[in-house]
Design a protein around this motif. Structure first.
Motif, PDB file in Angstrom:
ATOM      1  N   PRO A  79      34.114  55.230  43.097  1.00 26.59           N
ATOM      2  CA  PRO A  79      35.020  54.208  43.652  1.00 26.59           C
ATOM      3  C   PRO A  79      34.871  52.805  42.785  1.00 26.59           C
ATOM      4  N   SER A  80      33.837  52.220  42.252  1.00 29.95           N
ATOM      5  CA  SER A  80      33.878  51.131  41.685  1.00 29.95           C
ATOM      6  C   SER A  80      34.634  50.938  40.365  1.00 29.95           C
ATOM      7  N   CYS A  81      34.821  52.336  39.914  1.00 31.51           N
ATOM      8  CA  CYS A  81      35.288  52.500  38.449  1.00 31.51           C
ATOM      9  C   CYS A  81      36.687  53.061  38.399  1.00 31.51           C
ATOM     10  N   LYS A  82      37.467  52.851  39.401  1.00 30.82           N
ATOM     11  CA  LYS A  82      38.872  53.528  39.396  1.00 30.82           C
ATOM     12  C   LYS A  82      39.725  53.051  38.410  1.00 30.82           C
ATOM     13  N   ALA A  83      39.663  51.813  38.132  1.00 30.34           N
ATOM     14  CA  ALA A  83      40.576  51.415  37.419  1.00 30.34           C
ATOM     15  C   ALA A  83      40.230  51.648  35.889  1.00 30.34           C
ATOM     16  N   GLU A  84      39.159  51.682  35.555  1.00 34.35           N
ATOM     17  CA  GLU A  84      38.740  52.129  34.180  1.00 34.35           C
ATOM     18  C   GLU A  84      39.123  53.593  34.022  1.00 34.35           C
ATOM     19  N   ILE A  85      38.590  54.301  34.927  1.00 33.41           N
ATOM     20  CA  ILE A  85      39.004  55.941  34.980  1.00 33.41           C
ATOM     21  C   ILE A  85      40.540  56.166  34.812  1.00 33.41           C
ATOM     22  N   LYS A  86      41.217  55.418  35.454  1.00 32.47           N
ATOM     23  CA  LYS A  86      42.631  55.582  35.536  1.00 32.47           C
ATOM     24  C   LYS A  86      43.312  55.064  34.151  1.00 32.47           C
ATOM     25  N   ASP A  87      42.414  54.118  33.422  1.00 37.36           N
ATOM     26  CA  ASP A  87      43.152  53.625  32.264  1.00 37.36           C
ATOM     27  C   ASP A  87      42.851  54.556  31.235  1.00 37.36           C
ATOM     28  N   LEU A  88      41.505  55.238  31.096  1.00 39.41           N
ATOM     29  CA  LEU A  88      41.242  56.204  30.170  1.00 39.41           C
ATOM     30  C   LEU A  88      42.088  57.280  30.474  1.00 39.41           C
ATOM     31  N   HIS A  89      42.061  57.941  31.622  1.00 35.69           N
ATOM     32  CA  HIS A  89      43.112  59.052  31.650  1.00 35.69           C
ATOM     33  C   HIS A  89      44.559  58.682  31.152  1.00 35.69           C
ATOM     34  N   ASN A  90      44.916  57.439  31.422  1.00 41.80           N
ATOM     35  CA  ASN A  90      46.576  57.086  30.925  1.00 41.80           C
ATOM     36  C   ASN A  90      46.363  57.111  29.674  1.00 41.80           C
TER      37      ASN A  90
ATOM     38  N   LYS B  90      26.774  50.218  35.144  1.00 45.00           N
ATOM     39  CA  LYS B  90      26.412  49.264  36.303  1.00 45.00           C
ATOM     40  C   LYS B  90      26.335  50.131  37.631  1.00 45.00           C
ATOM     41  N   GLU B  91      27.244  51.219  37.751  1.00 41.26           N
ATOM     42  CA  GLU B  91      26.990  51.845  38.870  1.00 41.26           C
ATOM     43  C   GLU B  91      25.679  52.620  38.924  1.00 41.26           C
ATOM     44  N   PHE B  92      25.271  53.189  37.813  1.00 43.90           N
ATOM     45  CA  PHE B  92      24.348  53.904  37.810  1.00 43.90           C
ATOM     46  C   PHE B  92      22.919  53.138  38.182  1.00 43.90           C
ATOM     47  N   GLN B  93      22.902  51.946  37.498  1.00 47.10           N
ATOM     48  CA  GLN B  93      21.727  51.190  37.755  1.00 47.10           C
ATOM     49  C   GLN B  93      21.734  50.541  39.448  1.00 47.10           C
ATOM     50  N   ILE B  94      22.753  50.327  39.977  1.00 49.30           N
ATOM     51  CA  ILE B  94      22.978  49.888  41.331  1.00 49.30           C
ATOM     52  C   ILE B  94      22.553  51.338  42.064  1.00 49.30           C
ATOM     53  N   ARG B  95      22.651  52.436  41.816  1.00 49.92           N
ATOM     54  CA  ARG B  95      22.330  53.476  42.419  1.00 49.92           C
ATOM     55  C   ARG B  95      20.732  53.683  42.265  1.00 49.92           C
TER      56      ARG B  95
END
Length: 79
Positions: free
Chosen positions: A11-22, A49-54
């Protein structure tokens, strides 16, 4: 290579995922020649960053669980 990029998993990387798919949709051929590298790098940073937080959350949960077992073990050995 990155993990499954379903939006509900990151959920914290939604924008980056959408940018890559686009980028991959718009530049189907040029993506093989590095056109989408900036989007992929941004996604890699976000996933890192998400992995480090987890990892920190899991470490804290482990320490809490170890403390709980130490307390339980102490209660069992006390008469």
């Amino acid at each position: 290579m990155h993990p499954n990029l379903s939006l509900h998993l990151h959920p914290s990387c939604k924008a980056e995922i959408k940018d890559l798919h686009n980028c991959h949709e718009v530049h189907r051929f040029l993506s093989f020649f590095g056109k989408c590298n900036d989007a992929k790098t941004a996604l890699d940073v976000c996933l890192g960053k998400e992995f480090q937080i987890r990892r920190e959350l899991n470490k804290q949960r482990k320490l809490d669980r170890d403390e709980m077992f130490r307390q339980l073990d102490g209660e069992k050995s006390s008469p």
